[in-house]
Design an enzyme around this catalytic site. Structure first.
Site, PDB file in Angstrom:
ATOM      1  N   GLU A  70      29.696   0.674  20.863  1.00 62.09           N
ATOM      2  CA  GLU A  70      30.522  -0.030  19.881  1.00 62.09           C
ATOM      3  C   GLU A  70      30.749   0.805  18.623  1.00 62.09           C
ATOM      4  O   GLU A  70      31.880   0.961  18.165  1.00 62.09           O
ATOM      5  CB  GLU A  70      29.878  -1.367  19.487  1.00 62.09           C
ATOM      6  CG  GLU A  70      30.668  -2.072  18.398  1.00 62.09           C
ATOM      7  CD  GLU A  70      30.160  -3.452  18.046  1.00 62.09           C
ATOM      8  OE1 GLU A  70      30.890  -4.164  17.339  1.00 62.09           O
ATOM      9  OE2 GLU A  70      29.051  -3.820  18.468  1.00 62.09           O
ATOM     10  N   ASP A  90      26.030  -2.095  23.267  1.00 62.59           N
ATOM     11  CA  ASP A  90      26.194  -2.797  21.997  1.00 62.59           C
ATOM     12  C   ASP A  90      24.820  -2.778  21.317  1.00 62.59           C
ATOM     13  O   ASP A  90      23.902  -3.475  21.752  1.00 62.59           O
ATOM     14  CB  ASP A  90      26.665  -4.234  22.200  1.00 62.59           C
ATOM     15  CG  ASP A  90      27.135  -4.877  20.901  1.00 62.59           C
ATOM     16  OD1 ASP A  90      26.758  -4.371  19.819  1.00 62.59           O
ATOM     17  OD2 ASP A  90      27.850  -5.887  20.953  1.00 62.59           O
ATOM     18  N   ILE A  92      23.698  -3.838  18.385  1.00 60.12           N
ATOM     19  CA  ILE A  92      23.336  -5.169  17.873  1.00 60.12           C
ATOM     20  C   ILE A  92      24.488  -6.111  18.204  1.00 60.12           C
ATOM     21  O   ILE A  92      25.530  -6.084  17.560  1.00 60.12           O
ATOM     22  CB  ILE A  92      23.088  -5.172  16.348  1.00 60.12           C
ATOM     23  CG1 ILE A  92      21.952  -4.210  15.969  1.00 60.12           C
ATOM     24  CG2 ILE A  92      22.768  -6.587  15.879  1.00 60.12           C
ATOM     25  CD1 ILE A  92      21.628  -4.194  14.476  1.00 60.12           C
ATOM     26  N   ASP A  93      24.312  -6.914  19.241  1.00 62.22           N
ATOM     27  CA  ASP A  93      25.311  -7.928  19.563  1.00 62.22           C
ATOM     28  C   ASP A  93      24.935  -9.175  18.774  1.00 62.22           C
ATOM     29  O   ASP A  93      23.892  -9.784  19.014  1.00 62.22           O
ATOM     30  CB  ASP A  93      25.333  -8.218  21.062  1.00 62.22           C
ATOM     31  CG  ASP A  93      26.478  -9.144  21.417  1.00 62.22           C
ATOM     32  OD1 ASP A  93      27.581  -8.954  20.877  1.00 62.22           O
ATOM     33  OD2 ASP A  93      26.274 -10.078  22.217  1.00 62.22           O
ATOM     34  N   THR A  95      25.970  -9.032  15.062  1.00 61.90           N
ATOM     35  CA  THR A  95      25.720  -8.378  13.769  1.00 61.90           C
ATOM     36  C   THR A  95      25.759  -9.387  12.621  1.00 61.90           C
ATOM     37  O   THR A  95      24.930  -9.331  11.711  1.00 61.90           O
ATOM     38  CB  THR A  95      26.740  -7.250  13.522  1.00 61.90           C
ATOM     39  OG1 THR A  95      26.584  -6.255  14.534  1.00 61.90           O
ATOM     40  CG2 THR A  95      26.531  -6.601  12.165  1.00 61.90           C
ATOM     41  N   ASP A 220      30.249  -6.012  24.685  1.00 63.46           N
ATOM     42  CA  ASP A 220      29.724  -7.373  24.574  1.00 63.46           C
ATOM     43  C   ASP A 220      29.438  -7.972  25.948  1.00 63.46           C
ATOM     44  O   ASP A 220      28.579  -8.843  26.086  1.00 63.46           O
ATOM     45  CB  ASP A 220      30.737  -8.295  23.874  1.00 63.46           C
ATOM     46  CG  ASP A 220      31.061  -7.871  22.463  1.00 63.46           C
ATOM     47  OD1 ASP A 220      30.126  -7.705  21.665  1.00 63.46           O
ATOM     48  OD2 ASP A 220      32.256  -7.711  22.148  1.00 63.46           O
TER      49      ASP A 220
END
Length: 279
Positions: A70, A90, A92-93, A95, A220
């Site tokens: 990402e 990802d 930190i899915d 954020t 995601d």
């Protein structure tokens, strides 16, 4: 004969645990927030550090593999899925959840070979739940097998989606109209936990019965797609057609009946593709 992709998964699991530890430690400190495409599209130093940790660790071990991350894409790297073994990351899915310390924050990693998802790992860091799935070998949470609810009656379903700012007023209206349409079927309710990967895992373990979303990205979806599929769930395009990892939209459900009903009820709006050329 050894299974090279299983070896990749085992190594990735160790890297994911290190990434989750970095996230949990960051939650104890002040969080440095920056904006990307809009005031509500956030990125933190931790997103960037975690992705750097993951990609550098995997690249060192697997230098011939491809990567879609990402934050790398946000910085200008291409987002193109090829037949080459590819890690879709990802860091930190969720954020926005991370910024607010809302407890649904995950590391999500999917691994594809010849454009097929071989395995997925989603680590819900604050809950300390590690969801894993390897193609053809089932889905697990903290090592215990999981499966979808099997619910086929949409009126007895809990449905997940996400609500957020849309630049186009018509898209915003459509998003809200879709929520009203689903609620008035009726269903038991709609929830928005704030992490696409966790949403998919909640369907996979039977805590929710469906999830639909337009406007998300391959990073995601990749990890969660493996998990919900191996848990016996259904994944498809918003149109009701086959799922396309680069299409930025999906429906996942505990049964085909529910997935097809959602596809029939909701209205699409254009979201572009992750592999589109140019802006």
């Amino acid at each position: 004969m050894s299974d090279p992709w299983q070896e990749c998964m085992d190594f990735c699991l160790d890297v994911t645990k290190r990434a989750a530890k970095m996230i949990r430690e960051a939650l104890q400190n002040d969080i440095s927030i920056m904006q990307k495409s809009s005031p509500v599209d956030l990125v933190t130093e931790t997103d960037q550090k975690v992705e750097q940790l993951i990609i550098s660790s995997l690249k060192e071990k697997y230098p011939t593999h491809s990567f879609i991350g990402e934050e790398s894409v946000a910085a200008g790297a291409p987002s193109v899925l090829t037949n080459n073994p590819t890690w879709i990351i990802d860091p930190i899915d969720g954020t926005t959840n991370f910024v607010h310390r809302f407890p649904f924050v995950s590391v999500s990693i999917g691994f594809t070979v010849k454009k097929e998802i071989e395995f997925g790992i989603v680590y819900s860091c604050i809950e300390d739940k590690i969801y894993t799935a390897r193609r053809g070998k089932g889905a697990f949470c903290n090592g215990d097998p999981i499966k979808v609810s099997g619910q086929e009656d949409i009126s007895r379903s809990l449905v997940l989606t996400e609500m957020g700012f849309k630049k186009e007023p018509e898209h915003f209206k459509t998003m809200l109209a879709n929520i009203k349409t689903i609620l008035t079927i009726p269903v038991h309710g709609i929830r928005s936990p704030g992490s696409a990967a966790i949403n998919m895992c909640l369907v996979a373990c039977g805590s929710a019965d469906a999830y639909y979303h337009m406007g998300i990205h391959c990073w995601d979806m990749a990890g969660g797609a493996a998990i919900v599929t191996e848990a016996g769930g259904v994944i498809m395009d918003i149109s009701g057609g086959p799922f396309d990892l680069m299409s930025r939209r999906l429906i996942v459900a505990s049964s085909r009946t529910i997935a097809e009903r959602i596809a029939k009820e909701i209205t699409e709006f254009p979201v572009g593709r992750d592999d589109a050329e140019g802006p």
